[in-house]
Design an enzyme around this catalytic site. Sequence first.
Site, PDB file in Angstrom:
ATOM      1  N   GLY A  13      -1.417  -4.432 -32.102  1.00 55.44           N
ATOM      2  CA  GLY A  13      -1.366  -5.878 -32.343  1.00 55.44           C
ATOM      3  C   GLY A  13      -0.608  -6.201 -33.614  1.00 55.44           C
ATOM      4  N   ALA A  16       3.821  -7.829 -35.283  1.00 56.40           N
ATOM      5  CA  ALA A  16       4.821  -7.390 -34.302  1.00 56.40           C
ATOM      6  C   ALA A  16       4.290  -7.503 -32.883  1.00 56.40           C
ATOM      7  CB  ALA A  16       5.250  -5.960 -34.605  1.00 56.40           C
ATOM      8  N   SER A  39      -7.026  -2.160 -31.496  1.00 58.98           N
ATOM      9  CA  SER A  39      -8.356  -1.789 -31.939  1.00 58.98           C
ATOM     10  C   SER A  39      -8.679  -2.502 -33.243  1.00 58.98           C
ATOM     11  CB  SER A  39      -8.449  -0.270 -32.148  1.00 58.98           C
ATOM     12  OG  SER A  39      -9.674   0.073 -32.764  1.00 58.98           O
ATOM     13  N   ALA A  50       6.837 -13.160 -46.468  1.00 54.41           N
ATOM     14  CA  ALA A  50       8.019 -13.995 -46.663  1.00 54.41           C
ATOM     15  C   ALA A  50       8.972 -13.788 -45.497  1.00 54.41           C
ATOM     16  CB  ALA A  50       8.713 -13.649 -47.981  1.00 54.41           C
ATOM     17  N   LYS A  78      10.172 -21.990 -48.005  1.00 52.62           N
ATOM     18  CA  LYS A  78      10.968 -21.083 -48.832  1.00 52.62           C
ATOM     19  C   LYS A  78      12.441 -21.430 -48.703  1.00 52.62           C
ATOM     20  CE  LYS A  78      12.460 -16.258 -48.972  1.00 52.62           C
ATOM     21  NZ  LYS A  78      12.359 -14.936 -48.336  1.00 52.62           N
ATOM     22  N   PRO A  96      20.032 -17.919 -52.581  1.00 50.98           N
ATOM     23  CA  PRO A  96      19.580 -19.062 -51.784  1.00 50.98           C
ATOM     24  C   PRO A  96      19.969 -18.928 -50.322  1.00 50.98           C
ATOM     25  CG  PRO A  96      21.637 -19.615 -52.865  1.00 50.98           C
ATOM     26  CD  PRO A  96      21.305 -18.184 -53.262  1.00 50.98           C
ATOM     27  N   THR A 344      13.030  -9.136 -44.792  1.00 50.88           N
ATOM     28  CA  THR A 344      13.600  -8.874 -43.462  1.00 50.88           C
ATOM     29  C   THR A 344      12.638  -8.150 -42.514  1.00 50.88           C
ATOM     30  OG1 THR A 344      14.624  -6.874 -44.383  1.00 50.88           O
ATOM     31  CG2 THR A 344      15.997  -8.848 -44.223  1.00 50.88           C
ATOM     32  N   ILE A 346       9.730  -9.091 -40.966  1.00 51.36           N
ATOM     33  CA  ILE A 346       9.402  -9.895 -39.787  1.00 51.36           C
ATOM     34  C   ILE A 346      10.682 -10.270 -39.035  1.00 51.36           C
ATOM     35  CG2 ILE A 346       8.477 -12.141 -39.070  1.00 51.36           C
ATOM     36  CD1 ILE A 346       6.323 -11.773 -41.232  1.00 51.36           C
TER      37      ILE A 346
END
Length: 503
Positions: A13, A16, A39, A50, A78, A96, A344, A346
């Site tokens: 789980g 991801a 589990s 982030a 953000k 930025p 990076t 996620i």
Amino acid sequence: MAEPIRSVLIVGGGTAGWMAAAALQRTLGPHAKVTLVESEEIGIVGVGEATVPPIRDFNVMIGLDEAEFMRETKATLKLAIALENWGALGHRYLHPFGTFGPGPTLADFQQTYFALKAQGLADDLERYSICWCAAEAGKVGVRSPDPRNPLNGLFTAYHFDATLYARYLRRVCETRGVTRVEGKVVDVVQRAGDGFVESITLEDGRSLAADLFIDCTGFRGLLIEGALKAGYEDWSHWLPCNRAMAVPCAKVGPVSPYTLSTAREAGWQWRIQLQHRTGNGYVYCSDHITDDQARETLLANLDGEPLAEPRGLKFVTGRRKKYWDRNVVTLGLSSGFIEPLESTSIHLVQAGITRLLQHFPDKDFSPVNIAAYNRRLGREVELIRDFVILHYHATQRDDTPFWRQVAAMPIPDSLAERVDAFRDRALLYQVGADEYFSQGSWLAVMYGQGVVPRGPNPLYQYQDAQRSAAGLRNIAEVIDRTVAALPDHEAFLKANNMWSGDA
């Protein structure tokens, strides 16, 4: 015609796994059964809080309501990453989102900028980025779809509690028909002859079969490595940090709309401000500092009182040699790990899901399709790797053994070529459509850390310098007026029903 996929089993789980479940359920609908097994005994790493702007597209794709999502995950907005002590001790700059200058044009902004800067006709770089200026002012807003509006450049992402995000996605998925199974995997059953995974066996003896398996089992890589032996490509010779220590602390003061990354003696520390607390962590190299020293450094540099004991994490930077092998696709930590310096982690889950939908198989599992998926995703990950290595390579720091090591270490040829091209004549470029980081990102970090071009493209000596300088002044003035009119970060969230009542 080959048979379509009728069942997908996501093993693991966390962020991801539930992102994959949400996307696959939304896409496949009634045509295939999506099941996730996890589990409660196995903890979630959850250090990534982030994100980068494409997460907005993902949330839209799976049908999330933004205000509800932000309340449920205690999210904030953000606009940038602030980097302190990276180029040199005491030096600070921002990376930025969005572009510098007027946005997409036929000319490269940095060429005009450096030509005018050499003549004393340009201001500091940050004056030409609306995301940089708004982040520093603590302001946020809604991006305009009109390219003539300066708010068209106001790209935002989120800070959120990754554990709460996974729980929220689980609730959403279960209401939409995803089946969740509680259980611990003890065996992987493979088909005789070709090694395709047929089923997994749980601790209580249950067997779960599927056509397609998604491995979200974290660093263990239970299917992709434990069963299929896909192999791992170690990048620690380029990215030597191999530990992280994480701890939440009490929220103090107004919430900044940027991630803070502060370079320390043997690595770097993150600070991510959420609605209800602040997430902190120290990413470091165990060759140069002990776990106890890292813990002490982290606790000594918190904004507020710690809310838990620091939690340690060990990793080897690198990637799986195959992201997709036979009928198993790996996502998240089971696919590899690049330290979250540029938020990076996620994003790479999202990229893997997006590519999977683009290359979705049938029961024939075409080797050509699988190879194309692996090439595309592998190249995308390598480009992110190079961008992260740049932060270490482009430093003037020599005050500790760690910084002397990373400043002197060899770098990939692909990165060396880009640094040399920028240093030679301010040349920036992207490598194909699958590269995430833009020319503006490369400009922010290279110039922010002291990589200065010897001069721009000689064609820019023919521009009307006074006219171009007037154009830059106008951009800066428009940004100033626009940012001044934006609401403060917390006020915006509360006014738009994005603030959790118990934050």
